[in-house]
Design a protein around this motif. Structure first.
Motif, PDB file in Angstrom:
ATOM      1  N   GLY A  39      -1.190 -10.870  15.521  1.00 46.95           N
ATOM      2  CA  GLY A  39      -1.801  -9.888  16.423  1.00 46.95           C
ATOM      3  C   GLY A  39      -2.675  -8.917  15.648  1.00 46.95           C
ATOM      4  O   GLY A  39      -2.866  -9.053  14.444  1.00 46.95           O
ATOM      5  N   LYS A  40      -3.185  -7.924  16.339  1.00 50.09           N
ATOM      6  CA  LYS A  40      -4.131  -7.013  15.719  1.00 50.09           C
ATOM      7  C   LYS A  40      -3.470  -5.718  15.252  1.00 50.09           C
ATOM      8  O   LYS A  40      -3.844  -5.128  14.242  1.00 50.09           O
ATOM      9  N   ASN A  41      -2.484  -5.261  16.009  1.00 43.62           N
ATOM     10  CA  ASN A  41      -1.954  -3.912  15.787  1.00 43.62           C
ATOM     11  C   ASN A  41      -0.530  -3.914  15.249  1.00 43.62           C
ATOM     12  O   ASN A  41       0.350  -4.537  15.824  1.00 43.62           O
ATOM     13  N   ALA A  42      -0.343  -3.199  14.157  1.00 44.77           N
ATOM     14  CA  ALA A  42       1.011  -2.988  13.647  1.00 44.77           C
ATOM     15  C   ALA A  42       1.332  -1.512  13.761  1.00 44.77           C
ATOM     16  O   ALA A  42       0.472  -0.655  13.526  1.00 44.77           O
ATOM     17  N   VAL A  43       2.555  -1.219  14.139  1.00 49.23           N
ATOM     18  CA  VAL A  43       3.027   0.164  14.123  1.00 49.23           C
ATOM     19  C   VAL A  43       4.230   0.211  13.193  1.00 49.23           C
ATOM     20  O   VAL A  43       5.104  -0.662  13.263  1.00 49.23           O
ATOM     21  N   ILE A  44       4.214   1.177  12.295  1.00 48.91           N
ATOM     22  CA  ILE A  44       5.344   1.347  11.390  1.00 48.91           C
ATOM     23  C   ILE A  44       5.945   2.725  11.648  1.00 48.91           C
ATOM     24  O   ILE A  44       5.254   3.736  11.530  1.00 48.91           O
ATOM     25  N   ILE A  45       7.203   2.743  12.038  1.00 53.03           N
ATOM     26  CA  ILE A  45       7.868   4.024  12.301  1.00 53.03           C
ATOM     27  C   ILE A  45       8.662   4.411  11.060  1.00 53.03           C
ATOM     28  O   ILE A  45       9.488   3.634  10.580  1.00 53.03           O
ATOM     29  N   GLY A  46       8.414   5.590  10.533  1.00 52.92           N
ATOM     30  CA  GLY A  46       9.128   6.044   9.346  1.00 52.92           C
ATOM     31  C   GLY A  46       8.166   6.631   8.336  1.00 52.92           C
ATOM     32  O   GLY A  46       7.003   6.240   8.266  1.00 52.92           O
ATOM     33  N   ASN A  47       8.642   7.589   7.585  1.00 49.23           N
ATOM     34  CA  ASN A  47       7.784   8.267   6.621  1.00 49.23           C
ATOM     35  C   ASN A  47       8.389   8.238   5.223  1.00 49.23           C
ATOM     36  O   ASN A  47       8.409   9.236   4.503  1.00 49.23           O
ATOM     37  N   GLY A  48       8.933   7.083   4.861  1.00 48.18           N
ATOM     38  CA  GLY A  48       9.465   6.938   3.509  1.00 48.18           C
ATOM     39  C   GLY A  48       8.734   5.818   2.789  1.00 48.18           C
ATOM     40  O   GLY A  48       7.784   5.230   3.313  1.00 48.18           O
ATOM     41  N   ASN A  49       9.195   5.507   1.585  1.00 50.02           N
ATOM     42  CA  ASN A  49       8.501   4.508   0.790  1.00 50.02           C
ATOM     43  C   ASN A  49       8.597   3.097   1.352  1.00 50.02           C
ATOM     44  O   ASN A  49       7.725   2.277   1.092  1.00 50.02           O
ATOM     45  N   VAL A  50       9.655   2.818   2.122  1.00 45.70           N
ATOM     46  CA  VAL A  50       9.736   1.485   2.722  1.00 45.70           C
ATOM     47  C   VAL A  50       8.555   1.290   3.667  1.00 45.70           C
ATOM     48  O   VAL A  50       7.899   0.241   3.675  1.00 45.70           O
ATOM     49  N   ALA A  51       8.235   2.328   4.439  1.00 43.64           N
ATOM     50  CA  ALA A  51       7.093   2.254   5.347  1.00 43.64           C
ATOM     51  C   ALA A  51       5.807   1.998   4.555  1.00 43.64           C
ATOM     52  O   ALA A  51       4.964   1.175   4.938  1.00 43.64           O
ATOM     53  N   LEU A  52       5.668   2.692   3.429  1.00 47.68           N
ATOM     54  CA  LEU A  52       4.464   2.504   2.613  1.00 47.68           C
ATOM     55  C   LEU A  52       4.400   1.105   2.006  1.00 47.68           C
ATOM     56  O   LEU A  52       3.338   0.488   1.960  1.00 47.68           O
ATOM     57  N   ASP A  53       5.548   0.625   1.533  1.00 48.93           N
ATOM     58  CA  ASP A  53       5.568  -0.726   0.961  1.00 48.93           C
ATOM     59  C   ASP A  53       5.135  -1.755   2.005  1.00 48.93           C
ATOM     60  O   ASP A  53       4.342  -2.651   1.722  1.00 48.93           O
ATOM     61  N   CYS A  54       5.671  -1.612   3.226  1.00 49.84           N
ATOM     62  CA  CYS A  54       5.333  -2.569   4.283  1.00 49.84           C
ATOM     63  C   CYS A  54       3.830  -2.512   4.581  1.00 49.84           C
ATOM     64  O   CYS A  54       3.166  -3.545   4.694  1.00 49.84           O
ATOM     65  N   ALA A  55       3.290  -1.298   4.699  1.00 45.26           N
ATOM     66  CA  ALA A  55       1.868  -1.149   4.999  1.00 45.26           C
ATOM     67  C   ALA A  55       1.017  -1.747   3.876  1.00 45.26           C
ATOM     68  O   ALA A  55       0.010  -2.423   4.124  1.00 45.26           O
ATOM     69  N   ARG A  56       1.432  -1.512   2.647  1.00 44.29           N
ATOM     70  CA  ARG A  56       0.645  -2.011   1.510  1.00 44.29           C
ATOM     71  C   ARG A  56       0.688  -3.530   1.437  1.00 44.29           C
ATOM     72  O   ARG A  56      -0.306  -4.165   1.122  1.00 44.29           O
ATOM     73  N   MET A  57       1.831  -4.116   1.733  1.00 44.49           N
ATOM     74  CA  MET A  57       1.915  -5.579   1.708  1.00 44.49           C
ATOM     75  C   MET A  57       1.000  -6.190   2.769  1.00 44.49           C
ATOM     76  O   MET A  57       0.337  -7.192   2.547  1.00 44.49           O
ATOM     77  N   ILE A  58       0.961  -5.531   3.939  1.00 49.96           N
ATOM     78  CA  ILE A  58       0.113  -6.048   5.012  1.00 49.96           C
ATOM     79  C   ILE A  58      -1.361  -5.889   4.649  1.00 49.96           C
ATOM     80  O   ILE A  58      -2.169  -6.773   4.892  1.00 49.96           O
ATOM     81  N   SER A  59      -1.693  -4.757   4.003  1.00 50.90           N
ATOM     82  CA  SER A  59      -3.116  -4.460   3.809  1.00 50.90           C
ATOM     83  C   SER A  59      -3.669  -4.932   2.471  1.00 50.90           C
ATOM     84  O   SER A  59      -4.870  -4.925   2.275  1.00 50.90           O
ATOM     85  N   SER A  60      -2.804  -5.336   1.544  1.00 54.27           N
ATOM     86  CA  SER A  60      -3.392  -5.724   0.246  1.00 54.27           C
ATOM     87  C   SER A  60      -2.795  -7.021  -0.273  1.00 54.27           C
ATOM     88  O   SER A  60      -2.527  -7.158  -1.452  1.00 54.27           O
ATOM     89  N   SER A  61      -2.659  -7.994   0.609  1.00 55.20           N
ATOM     90  CA  SER A  61      -2.041  -9.247   0.170  1.00 55.20           C
ATOM     91  C   SER A  61      -2.916  -9.990  -0.835  1.00 55.20           C
ATOM     92  O   SER A  61      -2.431 -10.855  -1.557  1.00 55.20           O
ATOM     93  N   ASP A  62      -4.199  -9.631  -0.902  1.00 51.95           N
ATOM     94  CA  ASP A  62      -5.088 -10.282  -1.887  1.00 51.95           C
ATOM     95  C   ASP A  62      -4.608 -10.053  -3.316  1.00 51.95           C
ATOM     96  O   ASP A  62      -4.919 -10.831  -4.214  1.00 51.95           O
ATOM     97  N   ASN A  63      -3.897  -8.962  -3.514  1.00 51.70           N
ATOM     98  CA  ASN A  63      -3.483  -8.626  -4.884  1.00 51.70           C
ATOM     99  C   ASN A  63      -2.182  -9.295  -5.295  1.00 51.70           C
ATOM    100  O   ASN A  63      -1.661  -9.020  -6.362  1.00 51.70           O
TER     101      ASN A  63
END
Lengths: 153, 448
Positions: free
Chosen positions: B160-184
């Motif tokens: 799908g197009k939209n992801a929502v991540i609920i939470g303001n800790g590092n797990v939330a950041l890790d998940c977002a980074r994995m989704i947005s920078s899989s090229d690395n």
């Protein structure tokens, strides 16, 4: 939770200089888990008459002292690892700026000197922000090197 | 899954039983358990340590929690390897042994001079709002487990197009980074299945929603900065006037760490310059999740929040919902619990058990907080405490290897892990990456 206290400086290469040993103090608090560690460094030189290329570095941790040999260019982390000093987990990421287990606190004097030639970069500062007992004179041991003139750089 | 513990090889045990050495059981082979082992072996050079882990392979969250683009953090494994390689007759690993099921805690108490609990902590706290059972709603912890190759995890759908991540800790950041920078990730130790799914992801908008204000985030600065550095995505912080004011106020009064963290947020406020990429990662605050709406196939379709600033409900389209809103304690059967539902401790690390010397270290002792330095420092202190109580010159306790043998528990020893490790590295090398993790251990476990 250890506190690394007192790092002290060293001069070893110059023939004209007496040998000065570096002292790194680790104050180790064993009974209070919530206390954290820091390394406090302040200068205290011991001199002897025989100049040497390799200095002894004393790491004082609470009432314990660990001694290691240092070569020029070694980082504090190198000294601890190369000498197999009993600080397990110190330098967990092996100097890749990915943790802050090698946190040290320098004396103001040493901090200012190191800061002039080798200031902490953004990555180091970001890691230091995770360090228990962060101080204004905190650095990472992996970034502090034994310098040519015998000072930690 | 991190609470499972491991068992070991009887061969080693027999060898070590020959001496009059204190014997310690360690439940969990993650950083808390192994940092403590390292220091303990220094302090009590004769001691014998049996490390148990419920997972088939060691190292806990270092293998299964640390993000694949943070390989340097995993360097601590070298220190852990040294424990076993340098003390082949003293440090024994028993993976795939579940303490509580395969071996009872009481059996550890009876057969060891001290027991260290270092089994981590936790299962994710579930998001209990209407509709939370929709498909493609996943906890951050499960998402992390999935991309790190924990056996038996379920892959999320990223089509799908939209992801929502609920939470303001590092797990939330890790998940977002994995989704947005899989090229690395191509050369890291991420397994090929999650990598393929991540690299084919159609997600182009991530909303990271915090229940509280921007001044309350639990991010660490390195991870936060990393998201803003993802060059193919526009990542920015959306603040309303009152939120901006709160953050500025907090920045003015905060300590150095807070100041630096908040400054990173202020440097990345939403602006035309920050929103140039078509893919966006947006941080919003004061959004309290209210409900999950599903489509007729039961997949998540949108998430409703109560916007505490606008004081109204808002809806975000959502094809993947990840929530990371804390953890619940797991207390192994037979351990004392305090009024908060946590492990009952007598001091910082001694567990309130009168019949045995039981200690706790790491997340199972104080909840899932802190980074590796905190665990490392606590471990040193706990090892010292254990060293102080270990008896000397007594008869050596037997350990539980014969129990494991008699029960037919198929454990994985250090030696066997070394060959698994070698195999993973070899497979990884062929694929141009650090390692290719084994995801299915049944074939290995059915050997022998």
């Amino acid at each position: 939770m250890f506190r690394l206290g007192r790092l002290i400086a060293t001069a070893s290469t110059s023939i004209t200089l007496p040998r000065i040993t570096s002292t790194l103090r680790l104050r180790f608090r064993l009974n209070t888990i919530n206390d954290s560690t820091s390394l406090r460094c302040s200068a205290r030189s011991l001199s002897s008459n025989a100049p040497k290329k390799i200095d002894s570095v004393h790491f004082v941790c609470g009432d314990q002292t660990f001694t290691g040999k240092a070569k020029l260019g070694d980082s504090l982390l190198d000294v601890i690892v190369d000498n197999d000093l009993p600080l397990d987990g110190y330098g967990a990421c092996e100097g890749t700026l990915a943790c802050c287990t090698c946190h040290v606190i320098l004396s103001k004097e040493h901090f200012d000197r190191v800061d002039k030639t080798n200031p902490a970069g953004e990555e180091e500062l970001d890691m230091l922000d995770l360090a228990p007992e962060l101080s204004d004179y905190s650095r990472l041991g992996c970034q502090i090197r034994v310098e040519k003139r015998g000072w930690w750089v | 899954m991190f609470c499972r513990v491991v068992a070991t090889s009887s061969r080693y045990l027999t060898l070590s039983s020959a001496r009059n050495a204190p014997r310690v059981a360690v439940v969990g082979s993650g950083p808390a358990g192994l940092f403590t082992c390292a220091t303990l072996l220094r302090r009590v050079p004769s001691c014998v340590i049996d490390v148990f882990d419920a997972a088939p392979v060691p190292f806990g969250l270092v293998r299964y929690g640390v993000a694949p683009d943070h390989q340097e953090v995993k360097n601590c494994i070298h220190g852990f390897e040294k424990i076993f390689n340098d003390h082949p007759n003293q440090a024994n690993l028993f993976c795939n042994v579940n303490i509580g099921r395969d071996v009872k805690l009481q059996e550890l108490f009876d057969n060891y001079d001290a027991v260290l609990l270092a089994y981590g902590a936790h299962r994710p706290r579930r998001l209990k709002i209407p509709g939370y059972d929709a498909k493609n709603v996943i906890s951050g912890s499960d998402f992390v487990s999935w991309y790190n190759g924990v056996p038996d995890t379920q892959a999320p759908k990223l089509d799908g197009k939209n992801a929502v991540i609920i939470g303001n800790g590092n797990v939330a950041l890790d998940c977002a980074r994995m989704i947005s920078s899989s090229d690395n990730l191509q050369t890291t130790d991420i397994p090929k299945e999650p990598l393929e799914i991540l690299s084919k992801s159609q997600l182009s908008k991530i909303t990271i929603a915090g229940r509280r204000g921007p001044q309350n985030v639990s991010f660490t600065i390195k991870e936060l900065r990393e998201q803003f550095k993802v060059s193919t995505w526009s990542s920015f912080v959306s603040l309303r006037d009152s939120e901006l004011e709160d953050l500025q106020k907090a920045l003015a009064s905060g300590d150095r760490r807070k100041k630096r963290l908040f400054q990173v947020m202020l440097d990345n406020l939403a602006s035309p310059a920050k929103t140039r990429q078509t893919k966006e990662c947006n941080f919003v605050f004061n959004h309290v999740p209210v409900s999950v709406e599903k489509n007729n196939e039961n997949f998540v379709q949108s998430v409703r929040f109560n916007d505490q600033i606008a004081q109204k409900e808002v809806s975000y389209p959502c094809d993947l919902l990840i929530y990371s809103i804390g953890y619940e304690n797991i207390i192994l059967d037979g351990l004392p619990v305090n009024e908060n539902g946590s492990l009952k401790l007598l001091d910082e690390c001694r567990v309130d058990v009168s019949s045995a010397a039981v200690f706790a270290c790491g997340w199972c002792s104080h909840g899932p907080r802190g980074v590796i330095v905190d665990t490392q420092q606590q471990s040193v202190a706990v090892a010292q405490r254990i060293a102080e109580i270990l008896p000397s010159n007594l008869e050596t306790k037997p350990g539980v290897s014969s129990l494991l043998e008699s029960r037919g528990i198929r454990y994985i020893s250090w030696k066997e892990w070394c060959s698994i490790d070698e195999e993973e590295r070899r497979a990884g090398h062929e694929m141009g990456k650090i390692r290719e993790k084994i995801l299915h251990f049944e074939p290995i476990l059915s050997r022998k």
